[in-house]
Enzyme design. Sequence first.
Site, PDB file in Angstrom:
ATOM      1  N   HIS A  50     -24.214 -21.054  -7.935  1.00 15.00           N
ATOM      2  CA  HIS A  50     -24.688 -20.325  -9.105  1.00 15.00           C
ATOM      3  C   HIS A  50     -25.790 -21.155  -9.762  1.00 15.00           C
ATOM      4  O   HIS A  50     -25.805 -22.378  -9.661  1.00 15.00           O
ATOM      5  CB  HIS A  50     -23.514 -20.141 -10.075  1.00 15.00           C
TER       6      HIS A  50
ATOM      7  N   ASP B  77     -17.242 -26.623  -9.433  1.00 18.31           N
ATOM      8  CA  ASP B  77     -17.445 -25.458 -10.282  1.00 18.31           C
ATOM      9  C   ASP B  77     -16.297 -24.500 -10.003  1.00 18.31           C
ATOM     10  O   ASP B  77     -16.255 -23.838  -8.969  1.00 18.31           O
ATOM     11  CB  ASP B  77     -18.805 -24.818  -9.954  1.00 18.31           C
TER      12      ASP B  77
ATOM     13  N   GLN C  88     -14.999 -19.346 -10.478  1.00 20.39           N
ATOM     14  CA  GLN C  88     -14.498 -18.214  -9.708  1.00 20.39           C
ATOM     15  C   GLN C  88     -13.166 -18.491  -9.022  1.00 20.39           C
ATOM     16  O   GLN C  88     -12.625 -17.603  -8.353  1.00 20.39           O
ATOM     17  CB  GLN C  88     -15.534 -17.805  -8.652  1.00 20.39           C
TER      18      GLN C  88
ATOM     19  N   LYS D 231     -13.553 -15.368 -17.650  1.00 20.93           N
ATOM     20  CA  LYS D 231     -13.289 -14.833 -16.307  1.00 20.93           C
ATOM     21  C   LYS D 231     -11.793 -14.836 -15.978  1.00 20.93           C
ATOM     22  O   LYS D 231     -11.396 -14.387 -14.901  1.00 20.93           O
ATOM     23  CB  LYS D 231     -14.056 -15.638 -15.260  1.00 20.93           C
TER      24      LYS D 231
ATOM     25  N   CYS E  78     -27.260 -14.492 -10.284  1.00 21.61           N
ATOM     26  CA  CYS E  78     -27.574 -15.886 -10.634  1.00 21.61           C
ATOM     27  C   CYS E  78     -27.456 -16.787  -9.405  1.00 21.61           C
ATOM     28  O   CYS E  78     -26.928 -17.897  -9.473  1.00 21.61           O
ATOM     29  CB  CYS E  78     -26.674 -16.393 -11.757  1.00 21.61           C
TER      30      CYS E  78
END
Length: 406
Positions: free
Chosen positions: A121, A198, A201, A224, A361
């Site tokens: 991202h 990261d 997700q 999220k 993104c």
Amino acid sequence: MNVQEIRKLFPILDQQVNGNPLVYLDSAATSQKPIQVIETLETYYKEYNSNVHRGVHTLGTKATDGYEGAREKIRRFINASSAEEVIFTRGTTTAINTVAASYGRANLSEGDEIVITPMEHHSNIIPWQQLAKATGAALKYIPLQKDGSISLEDVKSTITANTKIVAVMHVSNVLGVINPVKEIAQIAHKHGGVMLVDGAQSTPHMKIDVQDLNCDFYAFSAHKMCGPTGIGVLYGKRELLNNMEPVEFGGEMIDFVGLYESTWKELPWKFEGGTPIIAGAIGLGAAIDFLEDIGLENIARHEHELAQYALERLSEVEGMTIYGPKERAGLVTFNLEEVHPHDVATVLDAEGIAVRAGHHCAQPLMKWLDVSSTARASFYLYNTKEEIDVLVKGLQKTKEYFSDVF
């Protein structure tokens, strides 16, 4: 609790959009919020809205207990060794930027390397580009396999003794790839580097154990994972955070302020300058309670079934291109032949179906895929196979509409 019972806890799902029942397939962008989280936020503002840490009055004490109680819930949720390792931020983006600005600028110089992947991202690309420019370090990319995954052999050949930071997303927001971040961390550590994951997700969809992953930093966002917008978390190993300088300065994060010199509070507060996102943190705590009540293992199993079903059904649509590997997290990114993704999303919206269209993104990944943009359907604990059937019907209708037009 079955999916129909879960759906009743999300008030927003019980509505019509453009005359059709809402089919929300955009949780990778932001998830919907259960009534428990909504009511928790309402209770805070109605009953004990106050600043934290500073006051000794009843409302201030209750707000502080809620704020710091949320930190402890997060510590347990990701299995950090101490609440001092849990830093509240505005989200994943701020968390990654904090590591780049604080740890990166203090520890990198010309000749050093930063290693990431082309699937990242933008939030996990641009901070490292800027760090490389500021320090003279080199930015390197682990190559992708044909299906968009990465191989550990390529990881081993890309990371060297000069690599100081490795930053990799746990789950791709475009391809659904689940990266072997635990093994990547081992390789990074073998060469003396640190590993940032990261987790934007992955944290909402699977059980996370930062000690098992042995990552040095881990970042994720509340919005999220059924929580509020504007709040996220940076996990960092205590010894690293202790040696890092704050990047925001002001109230809350100071110990002593003189005319010419100041000193900082201890962890975690030295990284939380200014009035913190109190309601957001408390709301995130409520979201964690909710997710743990459902069970992360149950969520992961449900989404895996949905993803596999979606792959099967979407493959039936003529002219469909699906990106990414067969084994994936709960999303499917695709293009419909001769129809722009924005047009796909527009026609689907007319049917009450919410999907994401664009570059997500992830422009470097779009270039690697040799497309300008894609459409994406992403799933969460409240989605059903019947909604995927509605999506397929909507795509068939889209195809028919544009075949008539052209």
